[in-house]
Design a protein around this motif. Sequence first.
Motif, short mmCIF file in Angstrom:
data_model
loop_
_atom_site.label_atom_id
_atom_site.label_comp_id
_atom_site.label_asym_id
_atom_site.label_seq_id
_atom_site.Cartn_x
_atom_site.Cartn_y
_atom_site.Cartn_z
N PRO A 59 90.76 53.80 -40.88
CA PRO A 59 89.00 53.30 -41.79
C PRO A 59 88.25 52.57 -42.14
CG PRO A 59 91.44 55.10 -41.82
CD PRO A 59 91.30 53.80 -41.46
N GLU A 60 88.76 51.86 -42.63
CA GLU A 60 88.55 50.88 -43.06
C GLU A 60 87.47 50.09 -42.68
OE1 GLU A 60 91.48 50.86 -43.33
OE2 GLU A 60 92.38 50.69 -44.94
N GLN A 61 87.87 50.30 -40.93
CA GLN A 61 87.12 49.86 -39.70
C GLN A 61 85.81 50.04 -38.76
OE1 GLN A 61 90.22 49.16 -37.18
NE2 GLN A 61 89.84 47.56 -36.72
N GLN A 62 85.88 51.85 -39.55
CA GLN A 62 85.08 53.19 -39.19
C GLN A 62 83.32 52.63 -40.22
OE1 GLN A 62 86.99 56.66 -39.52
NE2 GLN A 62 87.04 56.93 -37.78
N GLN A 63 84.25 51.95 -41.70
CA GLN A 63 83.10 52.17 -43.10
C GLN A 63 82.44 50.50 -42.51
OE1 GLN A 63 85.33 51.11 -46.76
NE2 GLN A 63 85.34 53.58 -46.76
N VAL A 64 82.73 49.39 -42.08
CA VAL A 64 82.23 48.34 -41.68
C VAL A 64 81.45 48.63 -40.23
CG1 VAL A 64 82.81 46.10 -40.14
CG2 VAL A 64 84.00 46.16 -42.00
N ALA A 65 82.16 49.53 -38.89
CA ALA A 65 81.26 50.11 -37.84
C ALA A 65 79.67 51.13 -38.58
CB ALA A 65 81.97 50.71 -37.08
N GLU A 66 80.10 51.52 -39.32
CA GLU A 66 78.77 52.34 -39.73
C GLU A 66 77.37 51.59 -40.31
OE1 GLU A 66 76.73 55.47 -40.48
OE2 GLU A 66 78.17 55.49 -40.00
N ALA A 67 78.24 50.09 -41.62
CA ALA A 67 77.52 50.01 -41.93
C ALA A 67 76.95 48.64 -40.96
CB ALA A 67 78.35 48.63 -42.84
N ILE A 68 77.76 48.17 -39.87
CA ILE A 68 76.36 47.22 -39.04
C ILE A 68 75.60 48.43 -38.08
CG2 ILE A 68 76.84 46.91 -36.89
CD1 ILE A 68 79.79 45.53 -37.43
N ARG A 69 75.90 49.72 -37.91
CA ARG A 69 75.11 50.93 -37.50
C ARG A 69 73.37 51.13 -38.99
NH1 ARG A 69 79.01 54.90 -36.67
NH2 ARG A 69 80.17 53.55 -35.41
N ASN A 94 72.78 48.65 -41.12
CA ASN A 94 71.95 47.98 -41.51
C ASN A 94 71.97 46.22 -40.01
OD1 ASN A 94 70.73 45.34 -42.82
ND2 ASN A 94 71.82 45.34 -44.04
N PRO A 95 71.70 47.11 -39.27
CA PRO A 95 72.19 45.94 -38.16
C PRO A 95 72.00 44.01 -38.62
CG PRO A 95 70.67 46.71 -37.23
CD PRO A 95 70.27 47.46 -38.28
N PRO A 96 73.02 43.10 -37.88
CA PRO A 96 72.61 41.67 -38.65
C PRO A 96 72.04 41.41 -37.95
CG PRO A 96 74.39 42.80 -37.05
CD PRO A 96 74.01 43.29 -37.36
N PRO A 97 70.77 40.28 -38.08
CA PRO A 97 69.65 40.07 -36.64
C PRO A 97 70.38 39.63 -35.51
CG PRO A 97 70.41 38.02 -39.04
CD PRO A 97 70.94 39.61 -39.00
N SER A 98 69.11 39.42 -34.53
CA SER A 98 69.67 38.85 -33.22
C SER A 98 69.49 37.59 -33.20
CB SER A 98 68.80 38.87 -32.00
OG SER A 98 69.79 38.81 -31.07
N LEU A 99 70.95 36.97 -32.22
CA LEU A 99 70.25 35.90 -32.22
C LEU A 99 69.13 35.63 -31.40
CD1 LEU A 99 74.66 35.15 -31.55
CD2 LEU A 99 73.39 34.90 -33.54
N LEU A 100 68.60 35.92 -30.78
CA LEU A 100 67.23 35.49 -29.98
C LEU A 100 66.14 35.88 -30.68
CD1 LEU A 100 68.56 37.15 -26.57
CD2 LEU A 100 69.30 34.75 -27.06
#
Length: 186
Positions: A165-175, A177-183
């Motif tokens: 469940p904790e990992q699902q919350q992190v995955a949802e937050a990433i979806r 608000n995606p982190p900026p691309s390194l490129l």
Amino acid sequence: MKTLIATLMIAAPLLAVGQSAVAQTTPKAKATATKKAVAKKAPAKKGTKAATAAAAGAGAAAVAAGPASAALSAEDLAVSERVFKGRIPCELGAYVNVTADAANPGYFIVDGRGFKYHMSPVKTSTGTVRLEDKAAGAVWLQIANKSMLMNQKAGQRLADECMAPEQQQVAEAIRKNPPPSLLDNK
């Protein structure tokens, strides 16, 4: 003379690999002998359902309790506190059960459909939670948004996209608000 030296340089690593393969088969033979000895001590007659259940139960109890394990360092115990426990759903309807080994503090039983491992925590430089069963070659990796179980000896993943469940919350937050691309140039 040069040919002899070149031959020895090629043969030395092969001999070392052969020696390690022989050393790895010895614990398997001991485990088989132990299981047979436990089955012989079963009080019921051979061939009966009780004898079969007693032998299977004794073998499962040996795996569930795990072998007598070495004490873990303070760093490894700190890693073991961050392991997500319970029934963790994975992709394609699979699941992994991660339970603490009551007999060996810091160790875990990781099982699912067709596998069961007695794993110990390993400190990593990246902070990733890593559990290993060195005898079986299995590795459980846990990052912020998912976990996976791999069998290094077979060279395959046994379970992927496992999310507590904790990992699902992190995955949802990433979806969301995606982190900026390194490129990206900024």
